[in-house]
Design an enzyme around this catalytic site. Structure first.
Site, short mmCIF file in Angstrom:
data_model
loop_
_atom_site.label_atom_id
_atom_site.label_comp_id
_atom_site.label_asym_id
_atom_site.label_seq_id
_atom_site.Cartn_x
_atom_site.Cartn_y
_atom_site.Cartn_z
N ALA A 116 -1.85 -2.33 -8.69
CA ALA A 116 -1.16 -3.61 -8.78
C ALA A 116 0.32 -3.51 -9.08
CB ALA A 116 -1.83 -4.48 -9.85
N ALA A 117 0.79 -2.33 -9.52
CA ALA A 117 2.21 -2.19 -9.88
C ALA A 117 3.03 -1.59 -8.74
CB ALA A 117 2.35 -1.33 -11.13
N GLY A 118 2.41 -1.33 -7.61
CA GLY A 118 3.11 -0.70 -6.49
C GLY A 118 3.85 -1.69 -5.62
N MET A 165 2.57 -6.59 4.40
CA MET A 165 1.23 -6.07 4.11
C MET A 165 0.58 -6.89 3.00
SD MET A 165 -1.13 -3.84 4.87
CE MET A 165 -2.44 -4.99 4.39
N HIS A 197 -6.33 1.53 12.58
CA HIS A 197 -5.14 1.04 11.88
C HIS A 197 -4.03 2.09 11.86
CE1 HIS A 197 -2.82 -1.50 9.27
NE2 HIS A 197 -2.87 -0.66 8.24
N ASP A 208 -3.37 -0.32 -12.79
CA ASP A 208 -2.55 0.75 -12.23
C ASP A 208 -2.41 1.86 -13.27
OD1 ASP A 208 -0.79 2.22 -10.50
OD2 ASP A 208 -0.11 0.31 -9.66
N ARG A 216 1.05 -9.08 12.89
CA ARG A 216 2.15 -8.66 13.76
C ARG A 216 1.91 -9.08 15.20
NH1 ARG A 216 2.35 -2.78 10.92
NH2 ARG A 216 4.07 -3.17 9.45
N ARG A 263 0.67 8.05 8.91
CA ARG A 263 -0.41 7.69 7.97
C ARG A 263 -1.24 8.92 7.61
NH1 ARG A 263 0.16 2.88 10.89
NH2 ARG A 263 0.27 1.01 9.59
N ILE A 282 3.17 -2.79 -2.61
CA ILE A 282 2.28 -3.81 -2.07
C ILE A 282 1.61 -4.57 -3.20
CG2 ILE A 282 0.17 -4.21 -0.72
CD1 ILE A 282 0.87 -1.64 0.85
#
Length: 356
Positions: free
Chosen positions: A52-54, A271, A220, A77, A196, A130, A56
């Site tokens: 949650a702290a990143g 995202m 993906h 996180d 997109r 990726r 995204i």
């Protein structure tokens, strides 16, 4: 005049925020006692965000706090969770926010959750594919999924961590080892490809993106992302030049953002938006809404591959139905074969990571 117990609770709640022990985290007994709102929070679902702290995770947490279907929001996180939790918790929406920091609090973050959203992992950088992320993110996903299997095996899992083509098989293998695997409850989030596609097609057609629906199937990453332009709604025709342009741009949308940010990040905001759009669909399915259909990378019999992205119908048990691809034109059939060849290797890479 308020009864004395209510006054004491209010004073304790204020005191806990003014003088928090170390951090405003769930482990604090003072904060647990003071957080009386959590006992009678708004009706809805309990959602946890892992990572949650990143880049995204933060906008994702903010947007999920705004969702009226969410009653409890857990933010986990390994770093910076207290700050994000404090910040998000000040928003005047119904969801009760709780923070969890580090591996020792993972189980507490997961227990009792209805939906788990996993954006945890390192972001893409210029020149990085990726698959370059695999070695780092594979281990992160494995650890988190072991926690999910132990603490909330019936939760719906939305996996964002890249490479999704490999991390979803990793998650499936972890759940199989734990004896908790339910293919209906594990979904790789490919919604950004759809978002997109809707945007880029709308630009070409001169339409509002909200009025456009483009099925995006396969996987993906790169050539595994296959937009089915022959099935666009509203029905539209494209020149071969437009088809090539749109397909290429949809497949390389992530690289477009990474290069535009020049080393300062990846597609974090779009995202997060796409992840929230998909999470909302899952929550509406859990609520029992009819006709909730989105694309996702899931366990599938649509092709000979064990996992594939296509349209799925969401319901109270997660995936209620996986839809076939429908009629494809020659360009799409060629693209499908390319996608399957690439996907097969990525899936096997994820499976082997756990089995080896």
């Amino acid at each position: 005049m308020q009864p004395i117990p209510d006054v004491n609770q209010r004073i304790a709640r204020i005191s806990a925020h003014l003088h928090p022990p170390k951090s405003q985290m769930e482990e604090s007994s003072a904060l647990r006692r003071a957080n009386c709102r959590a006992k009678g929070g708004a009706p809805g679902f309990k959602v946890a965000i892992l990572g949650a702290a990143g880049g995204i995770g933060q906008p994702l947490a903010m947007l999920m706090k705004m969702n009226p279907l969410v009653s409890v929001l857990h933010l986990y996180d390994v770093v910076n969770a207290p700050g994000v939790t404090a910040d998000i918790s000040h928003m005047d929406t119904g969801a009760v926010v709780r923070g969890f920091l580090g591996q020792q609090q993972l189980e507490a973050a997961l227990t009792g959750m209805d939906l788990i959203i996993v954006p945890a992992g390192v972001p893409r950088k210029p020149g990085m594919t990726r698959d370059d992320l695999f070695k780092i993110n594979a281990g992160i996903v494995k650890t988190l999924c072991e926690g999910i299997a132990k603490c909330c095996p019936r939760a719906i899992v939305n996996l964002i961590s890249n490479p999704v083509n490999s991390t979803v098989p990793i998650a499936a293998e972890v759940f199989k080892k734990a004896g908790t695997y339910d293919p209906k409850r594990l979904l790789g989030v490919t919604m950004l490809d759809v978002v997109r596609a809707n945007t880029f097609v709308a630009e070409v057609l001169g339409l509002d993106p909200r009025d456009v629906d483009v099925p995006v199937v396969g996987g993906h990453a790169g050539v595994t992302i296959l937009p089915l332009l022959s099935q666009v709604k509203p029905p539209s025709s494209f020149t071969q030049e437009e088809i090539s342009y749109l397909t290429d741009r949809i497949q390389n949308g992530g690289t477009e953002v990474v290069e535009a940010k020049a080393g300062a990040g990846s597609a974090t905001l779009s995202m997060a938006y796409a992840a929230v759009k998909f999470a909302d669909a899952c929550l509406r399915g859990l609520r029992g809404d009819a006709g909730v259909i989105e694309c996702a990378f899931v366990s599938s019999q649509v092709t000979e591959l064990p996992f594939f992205a296509s349209k799925v119908r969401l319901g109270r048990n997660g995936i209620e139905e996986v839809y076939s691809l429908g009629p494809l034109n020659e360009y799409e059939r060629i693209g499908l074969e390319k996608a399957k060849k690439e996907l097969a290797g990525s899936i096997e890479k994820g499976v082997s990571f756990i089995r080896s």
